[in-house]
Design an enzyme around this catalytic site. Structure first.
Site, PDB file in Angstrom:
ATOM      1  N   PRO A  26       0.852  -0.974  -0.050  1.00  0.00           N
ATOM      2  CA  PRO A  26       0.239   0.099   0.030  1.00  0.00           C
ATOM      3  C   PRO A  26       0.800   1.110   0.044  1.00  0.00           C
ATOM      4  O   PRO A  26       1.790   1.237   0.661  1.00  0.00           O
ATOM      5  CB  PRO A  26      -0.793  -0.042   1.297  1.00  0.00           C
ATOM      6  CG  PRO A  26       0.388  -1.000   2.170  1.00  0.00           C
ATOM      7  CD  PRO A  26       0.971  -1.681   1.264  1.00  0.00           C
ATOM      8  N   GLY A  27       0.461   2.346  -0.851  1.00  0.00           N
ATOM      9  CA  GLY A  27       1.062   3.613  -0.874  1.00  0.00           C
ATOM     10  C   GLY A  27       0.220   4.549  -0.269  1.00  0.00           C
ATOM     11  O   GLY A  27       0.145   5.095   0.799  1.00  0.00           O
ATOM     12  N   ARG A  28      -0.871   4.832  -1.398  1.00  0.00           N
ATOM     13  CA  ARG A  28      -1.792   5.927  -1.188  1.00  0.00           C
ATOM     14  C   ARG A  28      -2.564   5.662   0.087  1.00  0.00           C
ATOM     15  O   ARG A  28      -2.750   6.468   1.039  1.00  0.00           O
ATOM     16  CB  ARG A  28      -2.958   5.737  -2.212  1.00  0.00           C
ATOM     17  CG  ARG A  28      -3.838   6.716  -2.273  1.00  0.00           C
ATOM     18  CD  ARG A  28      -4.972   6.531  -3.137  1.00  0.00           C
ATOM     19  NE  ARG A  28      -4.540   5.958  -4.324  1.00  0.00           N
ATOM     20  CZ  ARG A  28      -4.443   6.874  -5.679  1.00  0.00           C
ATOM     21  NH1 ARG A  28      -4.560   7.987  -5.493  1.00  0.00           N
ATOM     22  NH2 ARG A  28      -3.658   6.038  -6.642  1.00  0.00           N
ATOM     23  N   ARG A  42      -2.874  15.731 -10.352  1.00  0.00           N
ATOM     24  CA  ARG A  42      -3.802  14.651 -10.405  1.00  0.00           C
ATOM     25  C   ARG A  42      -5.493  15.009 -11.032  1.00  0.00           C
ATOM     26  O   ARG A  42      -5.779  14.051 -11.459  1.00  0.00           O
ATOM     27  CB  ARG A  42      -4.203  13.738  -8.944  1.00  0.00           C
ATOM     28  CG  ARG A  42      -2.877  13.160  -8.290  1.00  0.00           C
ATOM     29  CD  ARG A  42      -2.982  12.154  -7.163  1.00  0.00           C
ATOM     30  NE  ARG A  42      -3.649  10.868  -7.508  1.00  0.00           N
ATOM     31  CZ  ARG A  42      -4.831  10.950  -7.437  1.00  0.00           C
ATOM     32  NH1 ARG A  42      -5.752  11.584  -6.674  1.00  0.00           N
ATOM     33  NH2 ARG A  42      -5.417   9.882  -7.723  1.00  0.00           N
ATOM     34  N   TYR A  87      -6.087  12.920 -14.121  1.00  0.00           N
ATOM     35  CA  TYR A  87      -6.828  11.723 -13.967  1.00  0.00           C
ATOM     36  C   TYR A  87      -8.316  12.255 -13.800  1.00  0.00           C
ATOM     37  O   TYR A  87      -9.242  11.157 -13.226  1.00  0.00           O
ATOM     38  CB  TYR A  87      -6.458  10.643 -12.832  1.00  0.00           C
ATOM     39  CG  TYR A  87      -4.857  10.261 -12.483  1.00  0.00           C
ATOM     40  CD1 TYR A  87      -4.296   9.645 -13.496  1.00  0.00           C
ATOM     41  CD2 TYR A  87      -4.613  10.857 -11.588  1.00  0.00           C
ATOM     42  CE1 TYR A  87      -3.301   9.343 -13.527  1.00  0.00           C
ATOM     43  CE2 TYR A  87      -3.150  10.468 -11.430  1.00  0.00           C
ATOM     44  CZ  TYR A  87      -2.507   9.637 -12.204  1.00  0.00           C
ATOM     45  OH  TYR A  87      -1.239   9.383 -12.303  1.00  0.00           O
ATOM     46  N   CYS A 146      -0.318  28.518 -16.387  1.00  0.00           N
ATOM     47  CA  CYS A 146      -0.757  29.244 -17.604  1.00  0.00           C
ATOM     48  C   CYS A 146      -1.635  28.205 -18.625  1.00  0.00           C
ATOM     49  O   CYS A 146      -1.325  27.988 -19.585  1.00  0.00           O
ATOM     50  CB  CYS A 146       0.447  30.097 -18.441  1.00  0.00           C
ATOM     51  SG  CYS A 146       1.038  31.101 -17.496  1.00  0.00           S
TER      52      CYS A 146
HETATM   53  N1  LLP Z   1       3.090  -1.731  -6.035  1.00  0.00           N
HETATM   54  C1  LLP Z   1       3.128  -1.412  -7.199  1.00  0.00           C
HETATM   55  C2  LLP Z   1       4.086  -2.383  -8.073  1.00  0.00           C
HETATM   56  C3  LLP Z   1       2.656  -0.381  -8.033  1.00  0.00           C
HETATM   57  O1  LLP Z   1       2.970  -0.020  -9.157  1.00  0.00           O
HETATM   58  C4  LLP Z   1       2.186   0.880  -7.118  1.00  0.00           C
HETATM   59  C5  LLP Z   1       1.552   1.858  -7.800  1.00  0.00           C
HETATM   60  C6  LLP Z   1       1.794   0.286  -5.938  1.00  0.00           C
HETATM   61  C7  LLP Z   1       2.401  -0.711  -5.314  1.00  0.00           C
HETATM   62  C8  LLP Z   1       1.227   1.305  -4.755  1.00  0.00           C
HETATM   63  O2  LLP Z   1      -0.077   1.428  -5.091  1.00  0.00           O
HETATM   64  P1  LLP Z   1      -1.020   2.709  -4.231  1.00  0.00           P
HETATM   65  O3  LLP Z   1      -1.193   1.587  -3.073  1.00  0.00           O
HETATM   66  O4  LLP Z   1      -0.432   3.822  -3.961  1.00  0.00           O
HETATM   67  O5  LLP Z   1      -2.236   2.479  -5.141  1.00  0.00           O
HETATM   68  N2  LLP Z   1       0.063   8.276  -9.794  1.00  0.00           N
HETATM   69  C9  LLP Z   1      -1.255   7.599  -9.629  1.00  0.00           C
HETATM   70  C10 LLP Z   1      -0.812   6.128  -9.113  1.00  0.00           C
HETATM   71  C11 LLP Z   1       0.225   5.449  -9.717  1.00  0.00           C
HETATM   72  C12 LLP Z   1       0.329   4.217  -9.075  1.00  0.00           C
HETATM   73  C13 LLP Z   1       1.516   3.444  -9.571  1.00  0.00           C
HETATM   74  N3  LLP Z   1       1.917   2.195  -8.887  1.00  0.00           N
HETATM   75  C14 LLP Z   1      -2.018   8.485  -8.697  1.00  0.00           C
HETATM   76  O6  LLP Z   1      -1.850   9.827  -8.577  1.00  0.00           O
HETATM   77  O7  LLP Z   1      -3.295   7.927  -8.625  1.00  0.00           O
END
Ligand code: LLP
Length: 463
Positions: free
Chosen positions: A321-323, A360, A364, A391
């Site tokens: 998890p990141g987000r 974002r 998106y 701009c």
């Molecule tokens: N693992 C892998 C292999 C990934 O490619 C990603 C995200 C994550 C984990 C983490 O995903 P999360 O839990 O954060 O959803 N820039 C985009 C999101 C791109 C995500 C790329 N990969 C946004 O702002 O929504």
């Protein structure tokens, strides 16, 4: 992106244009705890506080725009994920969402591992003292130099993304006289219900190796045959900002099936599976994210069930998890500048940042919430579009929202849930200076990533 309602028609009597907004909240001063970090509240004067500090003080000390990150919330979310998955699983925080030395230290202290996807992220992780064995290295096109660095450092796993990379990593590992622990990223063929640009497990895209036509099985054959590689498992990441668990369940099932096929063909039971990240968070009051313990239970139940059916030993699960960890922990604070009411349309509220600190919305069509935070107001709701100072007419921070009609230049407004993919995707467009990230905890605020200066910009310009 977020699942916020797209009502059939306008609900605000004065507004006659199309729009993707919900009715204004009954009380514009209320702070929905779903979208604000845990220590955010209003003080007796009506000003928003985080970690016990009022935004006016924060703005005075650190300026605007700025990201304020609620450190105790971040740490609590790390612990919630680690506790939910327990000792038989591993949680890797996805550094791409937001990474800094302080974040690495917090992760280390809270017992999490770290997923990095570039040399820069790896350098940050190592510099801040993350033990290499707790790092996973990702990417669809890792350079040989990056692979060298990762192998040399002794990262816990490299996630292989292509046939060519299997050979590249094996070669580098042999040269270093080591067996590198690796996983193979497979594309499970799931259509994730999210924006096309952040869905990653359907077949027509650049990541991973497809399960469908036997390619993943072939990748496993090749990896097992190379003595520089120690194949520890299979990896699947289906996309990002996903609410529906069904995609994860299909993915888990297919990954376990592959493990069973590998056992049947090679007589080895791979000990690990990684189910990636991608869990959605609340950007507006209409989003309903799952709690870590529900996610952990759903995933471990399905893996256990499928393994029992296939008579496999249950592998160790990891997630990334990141987000879901950092997203809800920060808000962006802006000062209101020009306010432009467009008769019969909406009011454009310009802030001192924009698409350079939050791309974002433009990229998106992401939905965000916004609130007046330097004070409360009993004025009528007015439909606004919060825009930046760049701009471009697409320079939108919050497409449709309601703010009190007495909003004035100099007021502070804040956009919650900007902890993930905002600072990490920030740019210098129009030579904007990227905002600082300020960690707030127990009445103390400290800069963890400082504001860029004109000097920083000019230092790179050596022409
Ligand atoms: N693992 C892998 C292999 C990934 O490619 C990603 C995200 C994550 C984990 C983490 O995903 P999360 O839990 O954060 O959803 N820039 C985009 C999101 C791109 C995500 C790329 N990969 C946004 O702002 O929504």
């Amino acid at each position: 992106m977020s699942r916020s309602a797209h009502p059939a028609g306008p609900r605000h009597a004065d507004v006659l244009t199309e729009g993707h907004y919900s009715a204004p909240a009954a009380d514009l001063n209320a702070l929905d705890e779903k979208v604000w970090s845990r220590t955010v509240t209003r003080d007796a004067d009506g000003a928003l506080t985080v970690g016990g500090i009022a935004v006016a003080r924060l703005a005075e000390e650190f300026g605007t725009p700025a990201y304020f990150l609620d450190e105790s919330d971040f740490r609590a979310r790390c612990r919630a994920w680690a506790d939910a998955f327990g000792p038989d699983a591993d949680v890797f925080y996805a550094g791409k969402a937001f990474l800094s030395r302080a974040v690495v230290r917090w992760l280390k202290e809270e017992g999490l591992n770290l997923d990095v996807c570039s040399g820069g992220e790896l350098a940050t992780a190592l510099d801040a003292g993350m033990p290499a064995e707790r790092i996973a290295f990702h990417g669809n096109n890792k350079t040989v130099a990056e692979i060298e660095r990762a192998v040399e450092a002794g990262v816990g796993r490299i996630v292989l993304d292509s046939f060519q990379e299997i050979v590249r990593v094996a070669h580098v590992a042999r040269r270093h006289g080591v067996r590198q622990r690796v996983q193979i990223r497979v594309t499970v063929g799931v259509e994730a219900h999210t924006h096309e640009f952040i869905a990653t497990a359907h077949e027509d895209q650049k990541f991973g190796i497809a399960l469908a036509d036997g390619q993943a099985a072939e990748a496993v054959r090749r990896a097992l045959a190379l003595d520089g590689l120690d194949l520890i498992g299979v990896h699947s990441h289906i996309g990002s900002q996903i609410f529906d668990m069904a995609g994860f369940e299909v993915s888990a099932r297919r990954v376990v099936q592959l493990l069973a096929e590998i056992r049947d063909e090679h007589g080895v039971e791979l000990p690990e599976i990684d189910l990636g990240g991608g869990l959605g968070i609340a950007y507006t009051s209409e989003d309903d994210p799952r709690e870590p313990h529900e996610i952990a239970k759903a995933l471990s139940d399905i893996v256990t069930r499928e393994c029992e059916a296939a008579k496999l030993r249950t592998p160790r699960i990891s997630v990334e998890p990141g987000r879901a960890i950092v997203g809800p922990t920060a808000f962006t604070l802006y000062e209101v500048g020009t306010i432009k009411p467009l008769e019969g349309l909406r009011t454009y509220v310009s802030v001192d940042g924009g698409m350079s600190d939050n791309i974002r919305t433009a990229l998106y069509d992401a939905e965000y919430s916004v609130a007046l935070v330097s004070r409360t107001s009993d004025a009528e709701p007015m439909l606004v579009r919060v825009v930046g100072k760049h701009c471009e007419s697409g320079d939108i921070v919050v497409k449709d929202a309601f703010l009190p009609a007495d909003l004035a230049p100099g007021d502070l407004i804040a956009v919650p849930a900007t902890g993930a993919y905002c600072r990490s995707m920030a740019s210098n467009y129009n030579h904007a200076l990227r905002p600082p990230v300020v960690a707030v905890r127990d009445g103390e605020a400290r800069v963890i990533v400082r504001r860029e200066t004109e000097e920083d910009l000019l230092r790179l310009d050596v022409g």
